[in-house]
Design a protein around this motif. Sequence first.
Motif, PDB file in Angstrom:
ATOM      1  N   TRP A 111      58.236 -82.132  63.468  1.00 36.30           N
ATOM      2  CA  TRP A 111      59.005 -81.646  64.613  1.00 36.30           C
ATOM      3  C   TRP A 111      58.116 -81.190  65.762  1.00 36.30           C
ATOM      4  CZ3 TRP A 111      63.953 -82.422  65.677  1.00 36.30           C
ATOM      5  CH2 TRP A 111      64.779 -82.863  64.640  1.00 36.30           C
ATOM      6  N   ASP A 112      56.929 -80.720  65.439  1.00 41.78           N
ATOM      7  CA  ASP A 112      55.995 -80.353  66.518  1.00 41.78           C
ATOM      8  C   ASP A 112      55.642 -81.583  67.349  1.00 41.78           C
ATOM      9  OD1 ASP A 112      55.938 -77.688  65.790  1.00 41.78           O
ATOM     10  OD2 ASP A 112      54.211 -77.938  64.441  1.00 41.78           O
ATOM     11  N   LEU A 113      55.462 -82.716  66.673  1.00 42.17           N
ATOM     12  CA  LEU A 113      55.155 -83.959  67.377  1.00 42.17           C
ATOM     13  C   LEU A 113      56.380 -84.452  68.147  1.00 42.17           C
ATOM     14  CD1 LEU A 113      53.179 -86.222  68.003  1.00 42.17           C
ATOM     15  CD2 LEU A 113      53.895 -87.359  65.879  1.00 42.17           C
ATOM     16  N   VAL A 114      57.571 -84.302  67.587  1.00 43.62           N
ATOM     17  CA  VAL A 114      58.809 -84.669  68.296  1.00 43.62           C
ATOM     18  C   VAL A 114      58.894 -83.908  69.615  1.00 43.62           C
ATOM     19  CG1 VAL A 114      61.322 -84.535  68.269  1.00 43.62           C
ATOM     20  CG2 VAL A 114      60.105 -85.273  66.218  1.00 43.62           C
ATOM     21  N   ILE A 115      58.679 -82.602  69.541  1.00 42.86           N
ATOM     22  CA  ILE A 115      58.772 -81.751  70.736  1.00 42.86           C
ATOM     23  C   ILE A 115      57.700 -82.130  71.751  1.00 42.86           C
ATOM     24  CG2 ILE A 115      58.543 -79.384  71.580  1.00 42.86           C
ATOM     25  CD1 ILE A 115      59.699 -78.496  68.841  1.00 42.86           C
ATOM     26  N   PRO A 143      68.763 -77.496  61.768  1.00 46.08           N
ATOM     27  CA  PRO A 143      68.071 -76.209  61.931  1.00 46.08           C
ATOM     28  C   PRO A 143      67.009 -76.238  63.033  1.00 46.08           C
ATOM     29  CG  PRO A 143      68.239 -76.807  59.611  1.00 46.08           C
ATOM     30  CD  PRO A 143      68.670 -78.010  60.395  1.00 46.08           C
ATOM     31  N   GLU A 144      66.390 -77.406  63.243  1.00 43.84           N
ATOM     32  CA  GLU A 144      65.291 -77.508  64.216  1.00 43.84           C
ATOM     33  C   GLU A 144      65.770 -77.426  65.663  1.00 43.84           C
ATOM     34  OE1 GLU A 144      64.200 -79.104  60.360  1.00 43.84           O
ATOM     35  OE2 GLU A 144      65.845 -79.549  61.735  1.00 43.84           O
ATOM     36  N   LEU A 145      67.083 -77.400  65.880  1.00 45.07           N
ATOM     37  CA  LEU A 145      67.595 -77.309  67.248  1.00 45.07           C
ATOM     38  C   LEU A 145      67.035 -76.092  67.978  1.00 45.07           C
ATOM     39  CD1 LEU A 145      71.369 -78.350  67.312  1.00 45.07           C
ATOM     40  CD2 LEU A 145      69.506 -79.230  68.718  1.00 45.07           C
ATOM     41  N   GLU A 146      66.840 -75.014  67.263  1.00 44.91           N
ATOM     42  CA  GLU A 146      66.314 -73.804  67.903  1.00 44.91           C
ATOM     43  C   GLU A 146      64.901 -74.018  68.430  1.00 44.91           C
ATOM     44  OE1 GLU A 146      67.636 -70.862  68.872  1.00 44.91           O
ATOM     45  OE2 GLU A 146      69.456 -71.989  68.379  1.00 44.91           O
ATOM     46  N   LYS A 147      64.125 -74.872  67.750  1.00 40.46           N
ATOM     47  CA  LYS A 147      62.783 -75.184  68.234  1.00 40.46           C
ATOM     48  C   LYS A 147      62.843 -75.988  69.530  1.00 40.46           C
ATOM     49  CE  LYS A 147      60.355 -75.450  63.777  1.00 40.46           C
ATOM     50  NZ  LYS A 147      59.527 -76.331  62.895  1.00 40.46           N
ATOM     51  N   LEU A 148      63.896 -76.798  69.667  1.00 36.99           N
ATOM     52  CA  LEU A 148      64.033 -77.678  70.827  1.00 36.99           C
ATOM     53  C   LEU A 148      64.688 -76.987  72.009  1.00 36.99           C
ATOM     54  CD1 LEU A 148      65.333 -80.813  68.889  1.00 36.99           C
ATOM     55  CD2 LEU A 148      63.057 -80.525  69.854  1.00 36.99           C
ATOM     56  N   ARG A 149      65.385 -75.898  71.746  1.00 36.30           N
ATOM     57  CA  ARG A 149      66.140 -75.217  72.791  1.00 36.30           C
ATOM     58  C   ARG A 149      65.201 -74.712  73.891  1.00 36.30           C
ATOM     59  NH1 ARG A 149      71.180 -72.815  73.099  1.00 36.30           N
ATOM     60  NH2 ARG A 149      71.335 -71.080  74.564  1.00 36.30           N
ATOM     61  N   PRO A 150      65.476 -75.055  75.158  1.00 36.49           N
ATOM     62  CA  PRO A 150      64.643 -74.560  76.269  1.00 36.49           C
ATOM     63  C   PRO A 150      64.646 -73.038  76.320  1.00 36.49           C
ATOM     64  CG  PRO A 150      66.095 -76.330  77.000  1.00 36.49           C
ATOM     65  CD  PRO A 150      66.544 -75.962  75.626  1.00 36.49           C
ATOM     66  N   ALA A 151      63.557 -72.468  76.804  1.00 30.69           N
ATOM     67  CA  ALA A 151      63.452 -71.009  76.891  1.00 30.69           C
ATOM     68  C   ALA A 151      64.546 -70.435  77.783  1.00 30.69           C
ATOM     69  CB  ALA A 151      62.075 -70.611  77.402  1.00 30.69           C
ATOM     70  N   LYS A 152      64.888 -71.173  78.839  1.00 33.33           N
ATOM     71  CA  LYS A 152      65.981 -70.744  79.713  1.00 33.33           C
ATOM     72  C   LYS A 152      66.625 -71.974  80.335  1.00 33.33           C
ATOM     73  CE  LYS A 152      62.986 -70.006  83.754  1.00 33.33           C
ATOM     74  NZ  LYS A 152      62.590 -69.059  84.808  1.00 33.33           N
ATOM     75  N   PHE A 153      67.879 -71.819  80.727  1.00 34.32           N
ATOM     76  CA  PHE A 153      68.630 -72.914  81.328  1.00 34.32           C
ATOM     77  C   PHE A 153      68.916 -72.618  82.791  1.00 34.32           C
ATOM     78  CE2 PHE A 153      69.824 -73.311  76.844  1.00 34.32           C
ATOM     79  CZ  PHE A 153      69.684 -74.673  76.637  1.00 34.32           C
TER      80      PHE A 153
END
Length: 236
Positions: A111-115, A143-153
């Motif tokens: 997932w780190d590589l995906v991001i 579950p990994e959605l939280e890793k992908l979620r932008p810090a702010k929108f």
Amino acid sequence: NYKNFFKRPPLSSINTLIYKPQNSIYFFIHLHWHLINSTRPLDFLVRKIDMEKSFSSAQATKIDGVDALTLSPEHLLIYLSHHNLRHSFDRLILLSDISAILRYYKDRINWDLVIEDAERFGLSLVLYYVLCFVSNMLRFEIPELEKLRPAKFTFLEKIFLFFIDKGSCSYGLSYFIYLFIERGALRKLRFIGRTIFPSSYVMAHSFMLPIDKIGTFHYYKRIVNNIFKFLPFYSR
């Protein structure tokens, strides 16, 4: 019909050729050489996506006993997300493709590589929106959605997410997401202009005609055929 297509511009959102028998509508060979293939002016994404990296990280597989290469799980997930949004989530099988990839590779996806690569390819927001849509529509936990979620929108990003959460699958929504991720007012205006009046190369590919056969009528037909796609978002 493809006589002049090999004289294509060095950079284009159209990156495929279709070969089919003259009298057949059921069989054809569709050759791709890039992850992006769209009559929308997605050249800015073509520039960002490193196809050399995608080819070098491809994995060996067998298809009906024949040795072949397939995209790495990370690049396949990014590609399928773009493909879903490109087609405005218009087929359940497109969503199922992603859930199948997530189930099949499960703990093998880096997932780190995906991001990292989604960011490098300019597809971070697309990846996040599409996985949110898949999770909501298929009731599939990611579950990994939280890793992908932008810090702010931003305000517009929140609007897009609202429609995604509501199950919107309109052509208009997907178009405006691509418009939004093209940075800069002038680039956005150029994106709109090239959507309405694409190059003759793009038009020829869309109508499956030789480039020298494209005329004013074809631009008029394209506008008429697409105008209703931008009606208000709807939900399935």
